[in-house]
Design an enzyme around this catalytic site. Structure first.
Site, short mmCIF file in Angstrom:
data_model
loop_
_atom_site.label_atom_id
_atom_site.label_comp_id
_atom_site.label_asym_id
_atom_site.label_seq_id
_atom_site.Cartn_x
_atom_site.Cartn_y
_atom_site.Cartn_z
N SER A 100 -27.77 78.83 58.86
CA SER A 100 -28.41 77.48 58.86
C SER A 100 -28.88 77.18 60.83
O SER A 100 -29.49 78.11 60.91
CB SER A 100 -27.60 76.27 58.43
OG SER A 100 -27.94 75.41 58.69
N ASP A 240 -34.33 73.64 61.63
CA ASP A 240 -33.25 74.72 62.72
C ASP A 240 -33.56 75.82 61.36
O ASP A 240 -34.42 76.03 60.70
CB ASP A 240 -31.13 74.18 61.89
CG ASP A 240 -31.71 74.01 60.33
OD1 ASP A 240 -32.10 73.60 59.54
OD2 ASP A 240 -30.43 73.50 60.15
N ASP A 244 -33.15 73.06 57.02
CA ASP A 244 -32.93 72.58 55.77
C ASP A 244 -32.46 71.35 56.82
O ASP A 244 -32.10 70.20 55.83
CB ASP A 244 -31.53 73.04 54.96
CG ASP A 244 -29.90 73.23 55.76
OD1 ASP A 244 -30.82 72.91 57.23
OD2 ASP A 244 -28.86 73.21 55.57
#
EC number: 5.4.2.10
Length: 448
Positions: A100, A240, A244
């Site tokens: 992430s 990012d 998400d």
């Protein structure tokens, strides 16, 4: 007690903590648990742009295929796309290889069930049991029973078409700057905005395996702020690494965070009688200003612990359809089962066009209290021990006394890094910054 799975799958520094051996065992154990011995399992596997992604993908897939799972690879694609494609392709499970917003040296492996939701705790614990005793898996298929691998070349197109089907507005006349964080959205986001008619300027959309999240994207929006002003754009949108989450920038170059985007989305849904139970799900990190704006506009708030996992649990349990975090995770449950940065950005752009007003004007419905977040770097094993120290407890009580009801203190161990996050909210930024820094330094001193 969990050993491998954290709040968002299994994460660690690639090749030292999250090793090829662990990735293989995750694939083998995960495939075995999900198969339950009664049918041939199909698994969708996607990844972000990290250099370690190919290495871990190969190991994970080997583990899955070794217990007879068929694997559909979808390449570099946003995490929420994997959740959607798992459902679309009728797979038993989806897996994303991504860390992430974390730096490039980290990577992670996250599982979705057949409906695109994160795995239940019991299933994750069962997978952990097999990881620690991998020889207990007495599944060694041979010949035609070994798993197969297929690459789905239309995966990106399928996701783009789905996103476009949600939006009915023509984006012609809208100028947007997209910061793709050199991550998983670098193709999808520009394509979908362009095909909807927007004028698109993309930055940080040239991943090289090492530049994901580096001084860019939703955690570093400064470059986007400058680009919006330079190009005289209507809107800036920062994702990012795995897309998400979303942070926006208005036409004046000012940051519009998840709290603002959530309240605007909630008001838009409520206006169209589509906000389930007139309720927005938020976390304890959301600003007091959001609470005030919601109350003034007849929107109920349901508050959870930090983490989109807990937001989603509350939404599913109570039948809500909108929730998210200040950090930019936003879940539109009518359309996807996890935070979706590109979807959120399309919805925000749609709201701006429907309102026929600049983002700075429509976002002014919420006033933001100063909020300061300071990280204390500590030993990972000490993350949850801060209240065991009388000096820390006393300092927290002292700060609460100073704020006197006009602010709050929130201390939260990171779910993915060796950090304790200290957040203070209050009317005077200088004061809360000093108090937060002192408290973070004390925690770091005691727990390092």
């Amino acid at each position: 007690m969990r050993k491998y799975f954290g709040t968002d799958g299994v994460r660690g520094v690639a090749n030292t903590e999250l090793t090829c051996d662990l990735a293989y065992k995750l694939g083998r154990a995960g495939g075995f648990v999900l198969a339950q011995g009664d049918h041939r399992v199909k698994v969708v596997v996607g990844k972000d742009t990290r250099i370690s992604g190919d290495m871990l993908e190969a190991s994970l897939i080997a583990g899955l295929m070794s217990v007879g799972c068929d694997v559909i690879t979808v390449g570099i694609i946003p995490t929420p796309a994997v959740a959607y494609l798992t459902r679309k392709y009728g797979a038993d499970c989806g897996v994303v290889i991504s860390a992430s917003h974390n730096p490039v040296e980290y990577n992670g492996i996250k599982f979705f069930n057949k409906n695109g939701y994160k795995l239940d705790d019991e299933i994750e614990l069962k997978i952990e049991e097999y990881i620690d005793d991998i020889d207990k898996i007495d599944c060694l298929p041979i010949g035609e029973n070994v798993g197969r691998k297929l690459h789905e070349h239309c995966a990106q197109r399928d996701y783009v078409d789905y996103l476009k089907s949600i939006i009915s507005t023509d984006f012609k006349g809208l100028k947007v700057v997209l910061d793709c964080a050199n991550g998983a959205s670098y193709k999808v986001a520009p394509i979908v905005f362009d095909e909807l008619g927007a004028s698109v300027i993309s930055i940080n959309s040239s991943p090289d395996g090492n530049n994901i999240n580096y001084k860019c994207g939703s955690t570093h929006p400064e470059q986007l702020q400058r680009a919006v002003l330079e190009h005289n754009a209507d809107l800036g949108l920062a994702y990012d690494g795995d897309a998400d989450r979303l942070i926006a920038v208005n036409e004046k170059g000012q940051i519009v965070d998840g709290d603002h985007i959530m309240i605007l989305s909630a008001l838009n849904l409520k206006k169209n009688n589509k906000l389930a139970q007139d309720t927005l799900v938020v976390t304890v990190m959301s600003n007091i200003g959001l609470t005030i704006a919601a109350k003034e506009n007849g929107i109920n708030l349901s508050t959870t612990a930090v983490g989109d996992r807990y937001v989603l649990e509350d939404m599913v349990k109570n039948g809500y359809n909108l929730g998210g975090e200040q950090s930019g995770h936003m879940i539109f449950l009518d359309y996807n089962t996890t935070g979706d940065g590109v979807l959120s950005s399309l919805i925000l752009a749609n709201i701006i066009l429907q309102e026929k007003k600049p983002l700075s004007e429509i976002a002014s419905i919420m006033s933001q209290y100063p909020q300061v977040l300071v990280n204390a770097t500590i030993k990972n094993e000490n993350k949850n021990k801060y209240m065991e120290y009388p000096e820390i407890k006393t300092e927290i009580e002292r700060i609460e006394s100073i704020l006197d009801g006009n602010g709050r203190v929130l201390i939260r161990p990171s779910g993915t890094e060796p950090l304790v996050r200290v957040m203070l909210e209050g009317k005077e930024e200088g004061q809360i910054k000093e108090l937060a820094t002192n408290l973070a330094n004390l925690i770091q001193e005691k727990l390092s």
